[in-house]
Write a protein that holds these residues in place. Structure first.
Motif, PDB file in Angstrom:
ATOM      1  N   SER A 132      12.628  25.326  23.777  1.00  0.00           N
ATOM      2  CA  SER A 132      13.194  26.446  24.533  1.00  0.00           C
ATOM      3  C   SER A 132      12.122  27.412  25.002  1.00  0.00           C
ATOM      4  CB  SER A 132      14.207  27.199  23.674  1.00  0.00           C
ATOM      5  OG  SER A 132      15.251  26.343  23.313  1.00  0.00           O
ATOM      6  N   VAL A 133      11.183  27.718  24.132  1.00  0.00           N
ATOM      7  CA  VAL A 133      10.113  28.654  24.497  1.00  0.00           C
ATOM      8  C   VAL A 133       9.221  28.055  25.577  1.00  0.00           C
ATOM      9  CG1 VAL A 133       8.020  29.769  23.637  1.00  0.00           C
ATOM     10  CG2 VAL A 133      10.127  29.923  22.334  1.00  0.00           C
ATOM     11  N   VAL A 134       8.907  26.780  25.453  1.00  0.00           N
ATOM     12  CA  VAL A 134       8.068  26.122  26.456  1.00  0.00           C
ATOM     13  C   VAL A 134       8.752  26.162  27.822  1.00  0.00           C
ATOM     14  CG1 VAL A 134       7.128  23.895  27.192  1.00  0.00           C
ATOM     15  CG2 VAL A 134       6.811  24.664  24.845  1.00  0.00           C
ATOM     16  N   PHE A 135      10.035  25.853  27.867  1.00  0.00           N
ATOM     17  CA  PHE A 135      10.754  25.876  29.140  1.00  0.00           C
ATOM     18  C   PHE A 135      10.937  27.297  29.666  1.00  0.00           C
ATOM     19  CE2 PHE A 135      12.489  21.532  28.130  1.00  0.00           C
ATOM     20  CZ  PHE A 135      11.802  20.906  29.142  1.00  0.00           C
ATOM     21  N   ALA A 136      11.167  28.257  28.773  1.00  0.00           N
ATOM     22  CA  ALA A 136      11.353  29.639  29.210  1.00  0.00           C
ATOM     23  C   ALA A 136      10.064  30.219  29.783  1.00  0.00           C
ATOM     24  CB  ALA A 136      11.840  30.502  28.055  1.00  0.00           C
ATOM     25  N   ASN A 137       8.935  29.857  29.205  1.00  0.00           N
ATOM     26  CA  ASN A 137       7.655  30.382  29.689  1.00  0.00           C
ATOM     27  C   ASN A 137       7.099  29.581  30.854  1.00  0.00           C
ATOM     28  OD1 ASN A 137       7.593  32.466  27.855  1.00  0.00           O
ATOM     29  ND2 ASN A 137       6.537  31.264  26.319  1.00  0.00           N
ATOM     30  N   GLY A 138       7.631  28.422  31.097  1.00  0.00           N
ATOM     31  CA  GLY A 138       7.138  27.571  32.170  1.00  0.00           C
ATOM     32  C   GLY A 138       7.831  27.841  33.477  1.00  0.00           C
TER      33      GLY A 138
END
Length: 65
Positions: A52-58
């Motif tokens: 989730s964090v990777v997708f949110a920051n990407g």
């Protein structure tokens, strides 16, 4: 830009909701349900925050002028 941020926030919150549901399901099934299902729920609850964090920051890259 704000539309992109809202979309990423919504996606993150949905993912965290799914994570919470997985964790609560694993707790509810503890001692009652099949071990493999509990394992899948716990694994999902552990892995989902990272994804989730990777997708949110990407999100969108800043525009260079």
């Amino acid at each position: 830009m704000s539309e992109d941020i809202r979309y990423r926030q919504r996606r993150y919150l949905i993912s965290m909701g799914i994570r919470t549901a997985c964790l609560l399901t694993a707790i509810f099934l503890a001692g009652r349900g099949p071990v493999w299902l509990i394992g899948i729920m716990i694994a999902a609850a552990i892995v989902l925050p990272y994804i989730s964090v990777v997708f949110a920051n990407g999100g969108r890259e800043p525009e260079h002028r």
